[in-house]
Design a protein around this motif. Structure first.
Motif, mmCIF file in Angstrom:
data_model
loop_
_atom_site.group_PDB
_atom_site.id
_atom_site.type_symbol
_atom_site.label_atom_id
_atom_site.label_comp_id
_atom_site.label_asym_id
_atom_site.label_seq_id
_atom_site.Cartn_x
_atom_site.Cartn_y
_atom_site.Cartn_z
ATOM 1 N N ASP A 64 -12.372 30.173 -47.780
ATOM 2 C CA ASP A 64 -13.102 29.635 -47.699
ATOM 3 C C ASP A 64 -12.312 28.924 -49.430
ATOM 4 O O ASP A 64 -13.387 28.505 -50.135
ATOM 5 C CB ASP A 64 -14.251 30.783 -47.684
ATOM 6 C CG ASP A 64 -13.618 31.998 -48.977
ATOM 7 O OD1 ASP A 64 -12.199 32.227 -49.217
ATOM 8 O OD2 ASP A 64 -14.403 33.009 -49.318
ATOM 9 N N ASN A 65 -11.367 29.528 -49.135
ATOM 10 C CA ASN A 65 -10.517 28.909 -50.496
ATOM 11 C C ASN A 65 -10.714 27.190 -50.806
ATOM 12 O O ASN A 65 -10.341 26.760 -49.318
ATOM 13 C CB ASN A 65 -9.215 29.473 -50.253
ATOM 14 C CG ASN A 65 -8.147 28.806 -51.813
ATOM 15 O OD1 ASN A 65 -8.056 28.163 -52.048
ATOM 16 N ND2 ASN A 65 -8.161 30.158 -52.530
ATOM 17 N N PRO A 66 -11.051 26.532 -51.545
ATOM 18 C CA PRO A 66 -10.755 25.303 -51.891
ATOM 19 C C PRO A 66 -9.368 24.086 -51.110
ATOM 20 O O PRO A 66 -9.647 23.462 -50.227
ATOM 21 C CB PRO A 66 -11.451 24.819 -52.844
ATOM 22 C CG PRO A 66 -11.736 26.079 -53.791
ATOM 23 C CD PRO A 66 -10.854 26.999 -52.785
ATOM 24 N N LEU A 67 -8.496 25.242 -51.316
ATOM 25 C CA LEU A 67 -7.536 24.746 -50.910
ATOM 26 C C LEU A 67 -7.401 24.981 -49.678
ATOM 27 O O LEU A 67 -5.965 24.127 -49.016
ATOM 28 C CB LEU A 67 -6.491 25.080 -51.571
ATOM 29 C CG LEU A 67 -6.011 25.428 -52.686
ATOM 30 C CD1 LEU A 67 -4.822 26.047 -53.683
ATOM 31 C CD2 LEU A 67 -5.635 23.940 -53.548
ATOM 32 N N MET A 122 -3.273 40.952 -48.607
ATOM 33 C CA MET A 122 -4.262 40.460 -49.726
ATOM 34 C C MET A 122 -4.237 39.412 -49.614
ATOM 35 O O MET A 122 -5.748 39.258 -50.657
ATOM 36 C CB MET A 122 -2.700 40.562 -50.896
ATOM 37 C CG MET A 122 -1.908 42.469 -50.747
ATOM 38 S SD MET A 122 -0.851 41.898 -52.467
ATOM 39 C CE MET A 122 0.121 43.711 -51.870
ATOM 40 N N ALA A 123 -3.767 38.232 -48.991
ATOM 41 C CA ALA A 123 -4.587 37.048 -48.955
ATOM 42 C C ALA A 123 -5.613 37.083 -48.135
ATOM 43 O O ALA A 123 -6.943 36.647 -49.026
ATOM 44 C CB ALA A 123 -3.642 36.016 -48.239
ATOM 45 N N VAL A 129 -3.110 33.321 -53.082
ATOM 46 C CA VAL A 129 -2.506 32.841 -52.327
ATOM 47 C C VAL A 129 -0.724 32.863 -52.113
ATOM 48 O O VAL A 129 -0.659 33.454 -52.658
ATOM 49 C CB VAL A 129 -2.037 31.195 -52.843
ATOM 50 C CG1 VAL A 129 -1.867 30.638 -51.539
ATOM 51 C CG2 VAL A 129 -4.037 30.728 -52.844
ATOM 52 N N ALA A 130 -0.682 33.604 -51.163
ATOM 53 C CA ALA A 130 0.747 33.569 -49.960
ATOM 54 C C ALA A 130 1.368 33.421 -50.213
ATOM 55 O O ALA A 130 1.504 31.969 -49.148
ATOM 56 C CB ALA A 130 0.254 35.561 -49.208
ATOM 57 N N ILE A 131 2.628 32.890 -50.102
ATOM 58 C CA ILE A 131 3.411 32.284 -49.784
ATOM 59 C C ILE A 131 4.000 33.061 -48.709
ATOM 60 O O ILE A 131 5.659 33.795 -48.970
ATOM 61 C CB ILE A 131 4.591 31.855 -50.639
ATOM 62 C CG1 ILE A 131 3.539 30.387 -51.888
ATOM 63 C CG2 ILE A 131 6.055 30.814 -50.181
ATOM 64 C CD1 ILE A 131 4.545 29.733 -52.902
ATOM 65 N N VAL A 132 4.525 32.592 -47.534
ATOM 66 C CA VAL A 132 5.465 33.611 -46.795
ATOM 67 C C VAL A 132 5.789 32.994 -45.077
ATOM 68 O O VAL A 132 5.592 31.600 -45.530
ATOM 69 C CB VAL A 132 4.117 34.692 -46.191
ATOM 70 C CG1 VAL A 132 3.739 36.152 -47.392
ATOM 71 C CG2 VAL A 132 2.995 33.818 -45.351
ATOM 72 N N ASP A 133 6.733 33.308 -44.663
ATOM 73 C CA ASP A 133 6.824 33.378 -43.334
ATOM 74 C C ASP A 133 5.850 32.378 -42.414
ATOM 75 O O ASP A 133 4.641 33.559 -42.685
ATOM 76 C CB ASP A 133 7.450 34.148 -42.672
ATOM 77 C CG ASP A 133 6.638 35.200 -41.653
ATOM 78 O OD1 ASP A 133 6.362 35.089 -40.935
ATOM 79 O OD2 ASP A 133 7.006 36.312 -42.809
ATOM 80 N N PRO A 134 5.780 31.767 -41.283
ATOM 81 C CA PRO A 134 4.793 31.306 -40.580
ATOM 82 C C PRO A 134 3.739 32.012 -39.553
ATOM 83 O O PRO A 134 3.487 31.618 -39.012
ATOM 84 C CB PRO A 134 5.092 30.076 -40.452
ATOM 85 C CG PRO A 134 7.165 30.162 -39.138
ATOM 86 C CD PRO A 134 7.278 30.818 -41.267
ATOM 87 N N ARG A 145 -5.981 31.035 -43.536
ATOM 88 C CA ARG A 145 -5.932 29.749 -43.041
ATOM 89 C C ARG A 145 -4.120 29.650 -43.982
ATOM 90 O O ARG A 145 -4.003 30.425 -44.632
ATOM 91 C CB ARG A 145 -6.801 28.940 -44.119
ATOM 92 C CG ARG A 145 -7.656 28.314 -43.434
ATOM 93 C CD ARG A 145 -7.740 27.514 -41.684
ATOM 94 N NE ARG A 145 -9.710 27.233 -41.957
ATOM 95 C CZ ARG A 145 -10.095 27.969 -41.486
ATOM 96 N NH1 ARG A 145 -10.224 29.359 -40.846
ATOM 97 N NH2 ARG A 145 -11.202 28.058 -40.527
ATOM 98 N N THR A 146 -3.145 28.969 -42.523
ATOM 99 C CA THR A 146 -2.080 28.219 -43.262
ATOM 100 C C THR A 146 -2.188 26.313 -43.143
ATOM 101 O O THR A 146 -2.640 26.370 -42.813
ATOM 102 C CB THR A 146 -1.256 28.381 -41.634
ATOM 103 O OG1 THR A 146 -1.395 30.319 -41.484
ATOM 104 C CG2 THR A 146 0.211 28.412 -42.043
ATOM 105 N N VAL A 147 -1.211 26.865 -44.552
ATOM 106 C CA VAL A 147 -1.260 25.518 -45.230
ATOM 107 C C VAL A 147 0.007 25.092 -45.577
ATOM 108 O O VAL A 147 1.083 26.142 -46.490
ATOM 109 C CB VAL A 147 -1.145 24.397 -45.947
ATOM 110 C CG1 VAL A 147 -1.182 23.305 -46.789
ATOM 111 C CG2 VAL A 147 -3.412 24.927 -45.952
#
Length: 197
Positions: A64-67, A122-123, A129-134, A145-147
């Protein structure tokens, strides 16, 4: 990588590859002979690298995050977002800091954690938003969701075993599963090192 551990202890980290369901423990315990780690071993660790991989970090967030509908995210896109980062002692932190600095953006870091699994959790709770491995987000299924993140943040990981022990049948099977999964899912990484087990 995906995993969990006893609070404050690194001797019992479980690791899973999504869709395959394999589990292992750190090789230092000698419980099982294989481990997956984002940290390259030092000579003092007495570990062999069976395979090493390179991939690129992704952003993960609640659906549900707009991004969440974007095809990629940049530091500029994330400038006002609460950010969950891997701890500052990681290469991921260094690359992330560099990418944000190059864009002239100060990240709004609300939490630092290790491993990626924790950041994904946590995300999924909506903390940011977390920045992590895929690979790690796959464990959370539709909760995340993964972007892709641009510019790319490299993420390396290795499959390790104790140098003074033969690879067990379970270890060989696990290594086969890791290699097969990555062959199927090119977004999980490209092999950069492989030795016969």
């Amino acid at each position: 990588m995906a995993g969990g551990s006893l609070p404050g202890h690194q001797h019992h980290a479980q690791c899973s590859i999504p869709r395959r369901g394999s589990s292992i423990f750190w090789p230092r315990t000698r419980l099982i002979s294989v481990s997956v780690s984002p940290f390259p071993p030092s000579s003092a660790d007495n570990l062999d690298v069976l395979a090493a991989f390179r991939t690129d970090c992704v952003c993960v967030m609640r659906p549900d995050n707009p991004l969440a509908s974007r095809t990629s995210l940049t530091p500029q896109d994330l400038k006002d977002e609460p950010l969950i980062a891997l701890i500052y002692r990681t290469l991921t932190w260094s690359f992330m800091s560099q990418r944000f600095a190059e864009a002239g953006v100060t990240p709004k870091v609300v939490a630092e954690t290790q491993p990626s699994y924790s950041a994904c959790g946590m995300a999924a709770l909506g903390l940011g938003v977390a920045i992590v491995d895929p690979i790690s987000p796959g464990i959370f299924g539709s909760a995340l969701r993964t972007v892709p993140f641009e510019p790319k943040i490299p993420f390396n990981f290795q499959v390790l075993k104790p140098a003074d022990a033969a690879l067990s049948r379970a270890g060989k099977r696990f290594l086969e599963e890791v290699l097969a999964t990555i062959e199927e899912r090119h977004d999980y990484g490209q092999i950069i090192h492989n030795i016969p087990a």
